[in-house]
Write an enzyme that holds these catalytic residues in place. Structure first.
Site, PDB file in Angstrom:
ATOM      1  N   THR A 107       0.324  -1.457   0.412  1.00 45.82           N
ATOM      2  CA  THR A 107       0.174  -0.267   0.280  1.00 45.82           C
ATOM      3  C   THR A 107       0.961   1.191   0.299  1.00 45.82           C
ATOM      4  O   THR A 107       0.365   2.207  -0.403  1.00 45.82           O
ATOM      5  CB  THR A 107      -1.290   0.101   1.130  1.00 45.82           C
ATOM      6  OG1 THR A 107      -1.588  -1.121   1.472  1.00 45.82           O
ATOM      7  CG2 THR A 107      -1.405   1.694   0.863  1.00 45.82           C
ATOM      8  N   LYS A 137       0.095  -9.935   8.173  1.00 46.93           N
ATOM      9  CA  LYS A 137       0.220  -8.849   8.229  1.00 46.93           C
ATOM     10  C   LYS A 137      -1.252  -7.672   8.998  1.00 46.93           C
ATOM     11  O   LYS A 137      -2.211  -8.109   8.395  1.00 46.93           O
ATOM     12  CB  LYS A 137       0.457  -7.888   6.996  1.00 46.93           C
ATOM     13  CG  LYS A 137       0.564  -6.403   7.495  1.00 46.93           C
ATOM     14  CD  LYS A 137       1.355  -5.190   6.695  1.00 46.93           C
ATOM     15  CE  LYS A 137       1.128  -4.000   6.948  1.00 46.93           C
ATOM     16  NZ  LYS A 137       1.020  -3.458   5.632  1.00 46.93           N
ATOM     17  N   TYR A 193     -12.738  -4.917  -4.347  1.00 46.64           N
ATOM     18  CA  TYR A 193     -13.390  -4.866  -4.773  1.00 46.64           C
ATOM     19  C   TYR A 193     -14.767  -4.930  -5.363  1.00 46.64           C
ATOM     20  O   TYR A 193     -15.415  -5.962  -5.248  1.00 46.64           O
ATOM     21  CB  TYR A 193     -13.877  -3.846  -6.372  1.00 46.64           C
ATOM     22  CG  TYR A 193     -15.052  -3.378  -7.163  1.00 46.64           C
ATOM     23  CD1 TYR A 193     -14.631  -2.365  -6.969  1.00 46.64           C
ATOM     24  CD2 TYR A 193     -14.698  -3.568  -7.999  1.00 46.64           C
ATOM     25  CE1 TYR A 193     -16.530  -1.736  -6.953  1.00 46.64           C
ATOM     26  CE2 TYR A 193     -15.585  -3.670  -8.510  1.00 46.64           C
ATOM     27  CZ  TYR A 193     -16.399  -2.311  -8.917  1.00 46.64           C
ATOM     28  OH  TYR A 193     -17.508  -2.141  -9.312  1.00 46.64           O
TER      29      TYR A 193
END
Length: 298
Positions: free
Chosen positions: A48, A165, A111
């Site tokens: 990210t 994570k 999505y």
């Protein structure tokens, strides 16, 4: 050391520098060297913080290959290869293995989302496609999808799936995972700089850090203090909180890239829809970093 422990302590989710909308590989290389020299325990590429959604598959592959070459085995390189399509995730993961990455990190599909059965099958298919260690990545604030604790436990049974994570920010979820996987040789890494102390105090194996882009050594020192049960570890961590909070003054990685740019690791340039910090937010981020680097009490 646990046989399935890819790293312990602070790994850094590295930024991706751009110049005229192209990846600045020289700045990327310089930043990697800085991180290694300042005690980062692992390098996480194409996450990210590295603006992975705006990279083409070709660019992501070039970044992974460049990182592996620059690191040259000094610390583990974990490649973000996850997408919202299993087929492309498999392709990226096989590439990472072929060029010498030490592990892969797989975000939950976004999505199109899925349900827990689909999540399980997605991660298992990717894990079956490679011999690399797999770090699952749960960040529901960005994907509108979470890996339920029972699903993580089921996935942890796969020999290649070694860690998670956890960017939920929910320590009750973390505690549930620790209870389920505690004897399974499975590692949990926080994905939130601001909860590192609490997360690692209850059993987390470390942090995949954003602010570590500028202070990897300091964050690793805090981790060592936590694990050694030093009584001043919390106070030392609190000294870093102004900088951690400054790195969260706007959407990641906008603040941290302003900081890495100030340290000389590329321009403060983004690809849309991200834009550079401006005004008070930019001033706050840079002033906080400058004060910290100059030893001014924050």
């Amino acid at each position: 050391m646990d046989s399935r422990l890819i790293f312990e302590g602070v790994g850094v989710a590295i930024t991706t520098p751009f110049s005229s909308d192209e990846i600045d590989f020289e700045a990327f290389s310089d930043h990697i060297e800085y991180l290694i020299k300042n005690n980062a325990q692992a390098l996480i590429v194409n996450g990210t913080t590295g603006e992975s959604p705006t990279l083409s598959m070709k660019e992501a592959k070039l970044l992974i290959e460049a990182a592996v070459t620059k690191v040259a085995g000094r610390i583990p390189v974990i490649a973000g290869t996850g997408t919202n399509a299993t087929q492309s995730t498999v392709e990226m993961s096989k590439f990472a293995e072929n060029v010498g990455a030490d592990g892969i990190m797989l975000i939950t599909p976004y999505y199109n989302k899925t349900n827990q059965k689909g999540l399980y099958q997605h991660f298992i298919k990717v894990a079956d496609s490679t011999n690399l260690p797999v770090v699952l990545y749960n960040v529901p604030s960005r994907t509108a999808m979470t890996i339920e604790a029972e699903t993580v436990y089921a996935l942890s049974k796969h020999p290649n799936i070694i860690a998670l994570k956890d960017a939920t920010g929910n320590l009750e979820y973390t505690k549930q995972l620790l209870e389920l996987t505690g004897d399974e040789n499975f590692s949990l890494y926080s994905g939130n700089d601001d909860n590192m102390h609490r997360f690692c105090s209850i059993g987390g194996k470390g942090l995949i850090s954003v602010v570590g882009n500028v202070i990897p050594g300091e964050m690793q020192d805090i981790y060592g203090s936590i694990k050694e049960h030093k009584p001043d570890s919390e106070a030392k961590f609190q000294q870093l909180m102004p900088l951690i909070e400054a790195a969260q003054v706007d959407v990641n990685p906008m603040p941290i890239k302003a900081m890495t740019s100030a340290l000389g690791f590329g321009l403060n340039e983004f690809r849309l829809p991200l834009v550079p910090l401006e005004g008070a937010a930019l001033g706050h981020a840079l002033r906080t970093l400058k004060n910290y680097k100059e030893g001014i009490v924050l």
